[in-house]
Design a protein around this motif. Structure first.
Motif, PDB file in Angstrom:
ATOM      1  N   TYR A  68       0.780  -1.242   0.000  1.00  0.00           N
ATOM      2  CA  TYR A  68       0.000   0.000   0.000  1.00  0.00           C
ATOM      3  C   TYR A  68       0.807   1.285   0.000  1.00  0.00           C
ATOM      4  O   TYR A  68       0.295   2.336  -0.336  1.00  0.00           O
ATOM      5  CB  TYR A  68      -0.934   0.032   1.216  1.00  0.00           C
ATOM      6  N   VAL A  69       2.070   1.202   0.423  1.00  0.00           N
ATOM      7  CA  VAL A  69       2.810   2.446   0.568  1.00  0.00           C
ATOM      8  C   VAL A  69       3.214   2.975  -0.802  1.00  0.00           C
ATOM      9  O   VAL A  69       3.559   2.206  -1.686  1.00  0.00           O
ATOM     10  CB  VAL A  69       4.035   2.207   1.480  1.00  0.00           C
ATOM     11  N   LYS A  70       3.119   4.283  -0.968  1.00  0.00           N
ATOM     12  CA  LYS A  70       3.469   4.871  -2.266  1.00  0.00           C
ATOM     13  C   LYS A  70       4.896   5.400  -2.270  1.00  0.00           C
ATOM     14  O   LYS A  70       5.819   4.697  -2.627  1.00  0.00           O
ATOM     15  CB  LYS A  70       2.486   5.990  -2.614  1.00  0.00           C
ATOM     16  N   ASN A  71       5.080   6.630  -1.877  1.00  0.00           N
ATOM     17  CA  ASN A  71       6.431   7.189  -1.971  1.00  0.00           C
ATOM     18  C   ASN A  71       6.946   7.706  -0.629  1.00  0.00           C
ATOM     19  O   ASN A  71       7.706   8.651  -0.578  1.00  0.00           O
ATOM     20  CB  ASN A  71       6.458   8.319  -3.000  1.00  0.00           C
ATOM     21  N   GLN A  72       6.513   7.083   0.436  1.00  0.00           N
ATOM     22  CA  GLN A  72       6.958   7.530   1.740  1.00  0.00           C
ATOM     23  C   GLN A  72       8.436   7.207   1.927  1.00  0.00           C
ATOM     24  O   GLN A  72       8.890   6.139   1.552  1.00  0.00           O
ATOM     25  CB  GLN A  72       6.123   6.884   2.849  1.00  0.00           C
ATOM     26  N   ALA A  73       9.153   8.148   2.504  1.00  0.00           N
ATOM     27  CA  ALA A  73      10.600   7.984   2.620  1.00  0.00           C
ATOM     28  C   ALA A  73      11.015   7.436   3.976  1.00  0.00           C
ATOM     29  O   ALA A  73      12.132   6.961   4.147  1.00  0.00           O
ATOM     30  CB  ALA A  73      11.280   9.327   2.383  1.00  0.00           C
ATOM     31  N   VAL A  74      10.108   7.525   4.956  1.00  0.00           N
ATOM     32  CA  VAL A  74      10.443   7.127   6.317  1.00  0.00           C
ATOM     33  C   VAL A  74       9.472   6.052   6.786  1.00  0.00           C
ATOM     34  O   VAL A  74       8.260   6.181   6.600  1.00  0.00           O
ATOM     35  CB  VAL A  74      10.349   8.329   7.290  1.00  0.00           C
ATOM     36  N   LEU A  75      10.011   5.007   7.393  1.00  0.00           N
ATOM     37  CA  LEU A  75       9.177   3.940   7.949  1.00  0.00           C
ATOM     38  C   LEU A  75       9.323   3.925   9.465  1.00  0.00           C
ATOM     39  O   LEU A  75      10.430   3.784   9.983  1.00  0.00           O
ATOM     40  CB  LEU A  75       9.605   2.590   7.371  1.00  0.00           C
ATOM     41  N   LEU A  76       8.190   4.108  10.166  1.00  0.00           N
ATOM     42  CA  LEU A  76       8.202   3.933  11.619  1.00  0.00           C
ATOM     43  C   LEU A  76       7.622   2.564  11.908  1.00  0.00           C
ATOM     44  O   LEU A  76       6.578   2.191  11.361  1.00  0.00           O
ATOM     45  CB  LEU A  76       7.346   4.999  12.305  1.00  0.00           C
ATOM     46  N   THR A  77       8.294   1.796  12.763  1.00  0.00           N
ATOM     47  CA  THR A  77       7.804   0.446  13.016  1.00  0.00           C
ATOM     48  C   THR A  77       8.187  -0.048  14.408  1.00  0.00           C
ATOM     49  O   THR A  77       9.184   0.383  14.977  1.00  0.00           O
ATOM     50  CB  THR A  77       8.341  -0.544  11.944  1.00  0.00           C
ATOM     51  N   GLY A  78       7.347  -0.949  14.916  1.00  0.00           N
ATOM     52  CA  GLY A  78       7.647  -1.615  16.177  1.00  0.00           C
ATOM     53  C   GLY A  78       8.169  -3.021  15.923  1.00  0.00           C
ATOM     54  O   GLY A  78       8.456  -3.765  16.850  1.00  0.00           O
ATOM     55  N   LEU A  79       8.276  -3.385  14.647  1.00  0.00           N
ATOM     56  CA  LEU A  79       8.760  -4.721  14.283  1.00  0.00           C
ATOM     57  C   LEU A  79      10.282  -4.677  14.199  1.00  0.00           C
ATOM     58  O   LEU A  79      10.856  -3.745  13.668  1.00  0.00           O
ATOM     59  CB  LEU A  79       8.189  -5.121  12.921  1.00  0.00           C
ATOM     60  N   LEU A  80      10.902  -5.717  14.726  1.00  0.00           N
ATOM     61  CA  LEU A  80      12.360  -5.699  14.786  1.00  0.00           C
ATOM     62  C   LEU A  80      12.927  -6.946  14.124  1.00  0.00           C
ATOM     63  O   LEU A  80      13.105  -7.974  14.769  1.00  0.00           O
ATOM     64  CB  LEU A  80      12.773  -5.650  16.265  1.00  0.00           C
ATOM     65  N   ASN A  81      13.191  -6.868  12.820  1.00  0.00           N
ATOM     66  CA  ASN A  81      13.963  -7.935  12.171  1.00  0.00           C
ATOM     67  C   ASN A  81      14.587  -7.406  10.880  1.00  0.00           C
ATOM     68  O   ASN A  81      14.309  -6.279  10.468  1.00  0.00           O
ATOM     69  CB  ASN A  81      13.111  -9.209  11.964  1.00  0.00           C
ATOM     70  N   THR A  82      15.423  -8.228  10.274  1.00  0.00           N
ATOM     71  CA  THR A  82      16.176  -7.751   9.107  1.00  0.00           C
ATOM     72  C   THR A  82      15.257  -7.382   7.943  1.00  0.00           C
ATOM     73  O   THR A  82      15.608  -6.533   7.124  1.00  0.00           O
ATOM     74  CB  THR A  82      17.152  -8.831   8.603  1.00  0.00           C
ATOM     75  N   GLN A  83      14.098  -8.018   7.873  1.00  0.00           N
ATOM     76  CA  GLN A  83      13.207  -7.757   6.737  1.00  0.00           C
ATOM     77  C   GLN A  83      12.616  -6.347   6.759  1.00  0.00           C
ATOM     78  O   GLN A  83      12.140  -5.864   5.737  1.00  0.00           O
ATOM     79  CB  GLN A  83      12.107  -8.828   6.655  1.00  0.00           C
ATOM     80  N   VAL A  84      12.654  -5.702   7.914  1.00  0.00           N
ATOM     81  CA  VAL A  84      12.229  -4.300   7.971  1.00  0.00           C
ATOM     82  C   VAL A  84      13.151  -3.457   7.081  1.00  0.00           C
ATOM     83  O   VAL A  84      12.681  -2.617   6.283  1.00  0.00           O
ATOM     84  CB  VAL A  84      12.278  -3.774   9.424  1.00  0.00           C
ATOM     85  N   ILE A  85      14.442  -3.705   7.202  1.00  0.00           N
ATOM     86  CA  ILE A  85      15.411  -2.940   6.410  1.00  0.00           C
ATOM     87  C   ILE A  85      15.299  -3.316   4.930  1.00  0.00           C
ATOM     88  O   ILE A  85      15.334  -2.464   4.049  1.00  0.00           O
ATOM     89  CB  ILE A  85      16.858  -3.203   6.903  1.00  0.00           C
ATOM     90  N   ARG A  86      15.149  -4.611   4.663  1.00  0.00           N
ATOM     91  CA  ARG A  86      15.000  -5.051   3.271  1.00  0.00           C
ATOM     92  C   ARG A  86      13.758  -4.413   2.634  1.00  0.00           C
ATOM     93  O   ARG A  86      13.797  -3.944   1.502  1.00  0.00           O
ATOM     94  CB  ARG A  86      14.829  -6.567   3.204  1.00  0.00           C
ATOM     95  N   THR A  87      12.655  -4.418   3.394  1.00  0.00           N
ATOM     96  CA  THR A  87      11.418  -3.823   2.875  1.00  0.00           C
ATOM     97  C   THR A  87      11.637  -2.342   2.574  1.00  0.00           C
ATOM     98  O   THR A  87      11.263  -1.847   1.510  1.00  0.00           O
ATOM     99  CB  THR A  87      10.268  -4.005   3.883  1.00  0.00           C
ATOM    100  N   ALA A  88      12.277  -1.656   3.509  1.00  0.00           N
ATOM    101  CA  ALA A  88      12.554  -0.229   3.302  1.00  0.00           C
ATOM    102  C   ALA A  88      13.401  -0.042   2.050  1.00  0.00           C
ATOM    103  O   ALA A  88      13.140   0.852   1.232  1.00  0.00           O
ATOM    104  CB  ALA A  88      13.271   0.356   4.519  1.00  0.00           C
ATOM    105  N   GLU A  89      14.391  -0.901   1.879  1.00  0.00           N
ATOM    106  CA  GLU A  89      15.248  -0.762   0.700  1.00  0.00           C
ATOM    107  C   GLU A  89      14.453  -0.987  -0.591  1.00  0.00           C
ATOM    108  O   GLU A  89      14.584  -0.237  -1.549  1.00  0.00           O
ATOM    109  CB  GLU A  89      16.431  -1.727   0.771  1.00  0.00           C
ATOM    110  N   MET A  90      13.616  -2.024  -0.589  1.00  0.00           N
ATOM    111  CA  MET A  90      12.819  -2.302  -1.791  1.00  0.00           C
ATOM    112  C   MET A  90      11.920  -1.125  -2.141  1.00  0.00           C
ATOM    113  O   MET A  90      11.641  -0.848  -3.294  1.00  0.00           O
ATOM    114  CB  MET A  90      11.952  -3.561  -1.596  1.00  0.00           C
ATOM    115  N   MET A  91      11.409  -0.443  -1.106  1.00  0.00           N
ATOM    116  CA  MET A  91      10.483   0.677  -1.315  1.00  0.00           C
ATOM    117  C   MET A  91      11.213   2.006  -1.524  1.00  0.00           C
ATOM    118  O   MET A  91      10.580   3.060  -1.538  1.00  0.00           O
ATOM    119  CB  MET A  91       9.550   0.815  -0.105  1.00  0.00           C
ATOM    120  N   ASP A  92      12.537   1.970  -1.653  1.00  0.00           N
ATOM    121  CA  ASP A  92      13.354   3.180  -1.818  1.00  0.00           C
ATOM    122  C   ASP A  92      13.196   4.152  -0.649  1.00  0.00           C
ATOM    123  O   ASP A  92      13.268   5.368  -0.820  1.00  0.00           O
ATOM    124  CB  ASP A  92      13.023   3.899  -3.143  1.00  0.00           C
TER     125      ASP A  92
END
Ligand SMILES: Nc1ncnc2c1ncn2[C@@H]1O[C@H](COP(=O)(O)OP(=O)(O)O)[C@@H](O)[C@H]1O
Ligand SMILES: [Mg+2]
Lengths: 119, 141
Positions: free
Chosen positions: A40-64
């Motif tokens: 669902y996310v479009k062009n947001q540059a910042v991700l706030l999350t309470g989830l703590l694992n490596t896939q958070v960073i991977r997801t952020a990278e995929m979404m630029d």
């Protein structure tokens, strides 16, 4: 707003890629579900999350995305930080909870842009 | 790029949730180096990443292949997991057989396959229960 402003407003510990804190960001999203961020996310540059694992960073990278803020004092592992460094993603940790952290950033002007702010 | 096509192959470790996504990260870097537009790179890498995650959470790993051709980028995901019984059902938004422990890792919303279709120009699923799944996606460039 600059990422330095996010760090200041949320009283964050900046955990990697400090050299990029001067970069501007215009919108953010908060989610613990990476599936939703990917869908669902479009062009947001910042991700706030309470989830703590490596896939958070991977997801952020995929979404630029350029910055991940862990809420509720969550402290990422060395491995998470290593991946973030490799990808050039700024990582911060704040004591605020998700609702408060998002509210503070919103109230200070983040996401007040035209168009789709979903997420 | 000329007329040459580029080929890359990545193994996806089904035992390791932490390393899932490595193929997509590599792919993103390769596509940047070749010089594709950010939009194309984002679409390819999100589609591949969803596929990679599926391989790890549903199929004990597999292989990702990337073909960079003159007019398109092609991704082939192959696994020898349990297969998909009803592909139409699996393609529906929100349909997921992922257990709760996967949801607590941030995945399993049933948006992966629909997302892969949405971000690519073509997507074809071949699957046989008990044998595995092969998904072919292309993005036109
Ligand atoms: N590679 C695969 N092998 C076996 N089953 C799969 C595979 N990929 C997807 N599936 C099935 O299709 C369903 C929907 O997939 P998806 O849309 O990615 O949602 P999610 O991964 O969140 O469950 C999965 O829950 C699973 O049952
Ligand atoms: Mg999925």
């Amino acid at each position: 707003m600059k990422m330095t402003d996010i760090a200041r407003l949320l009283d964050c510990d900046v955990l990697c890629c400090e050299d990029q804190l001067g970069g501007h960001v215009y919108s953010a999203c908060g989610s613990d579900m990476m599936s939703d961020v990917l869908a669902y996310v479009k062009n947001q540059a910042v991700l706030l999350t309470g989830l703590l694992n490596t896939q958070v960073i991977r997801t952020a990278e995929m979404m630029d995305m350029v910055c991940v803020v862990f809420v509720r004092n969550k402290m990422p592992s060395e491995e998470i930080l290593r991946i973030a460094k490799e990808s050039g993603i700024v990582v911060m940790s704040t004591k605020y909870r998700m609702y408060e952290a998002c509210g503070i950033l919103y109230a200070n002007g983040l996401n007040r842009i035209e168009g789709d702010n979903r997420g | 790029m000329g007329n040459e096509s580029l080929y890359y192959r990545f193994d996806v470790d089904g035992e390791n949730f932490t390393s899932a996504g490595e193929a997509s990260v590599q792919t993103k870097r390769i596509l940047r180096r070749v010089g594709f537009s950010p939009d194309i790179i984002k679409r390819v890498s999100i589609a591949m990443y969803e596929g990679e995650i599926n391989m790890v959470i549903h199929a004990c790993g597999g292989v990702v292949e990337l073909f960079i051709e003159e007019d398109k980028i092609k991704i082939i995901l192959t696994d020898h997991g349990p297969g998909i019984e009803n592909i139409d059902l699996a393609m529906q938004e929100g349909y997921s057989t992922a257990p709760d422990n996967i949801r607590s890792l941030g995945f399993g919303a049933g948006m992966g396959l629909p997302n892969m279709k949405r971000y690519t120009d073509s997507m074809e699923i071949e699957s046989k229960v008990g044998e595995g799944t092969k998904i072919t996606m292309t993005v036109n460039v």
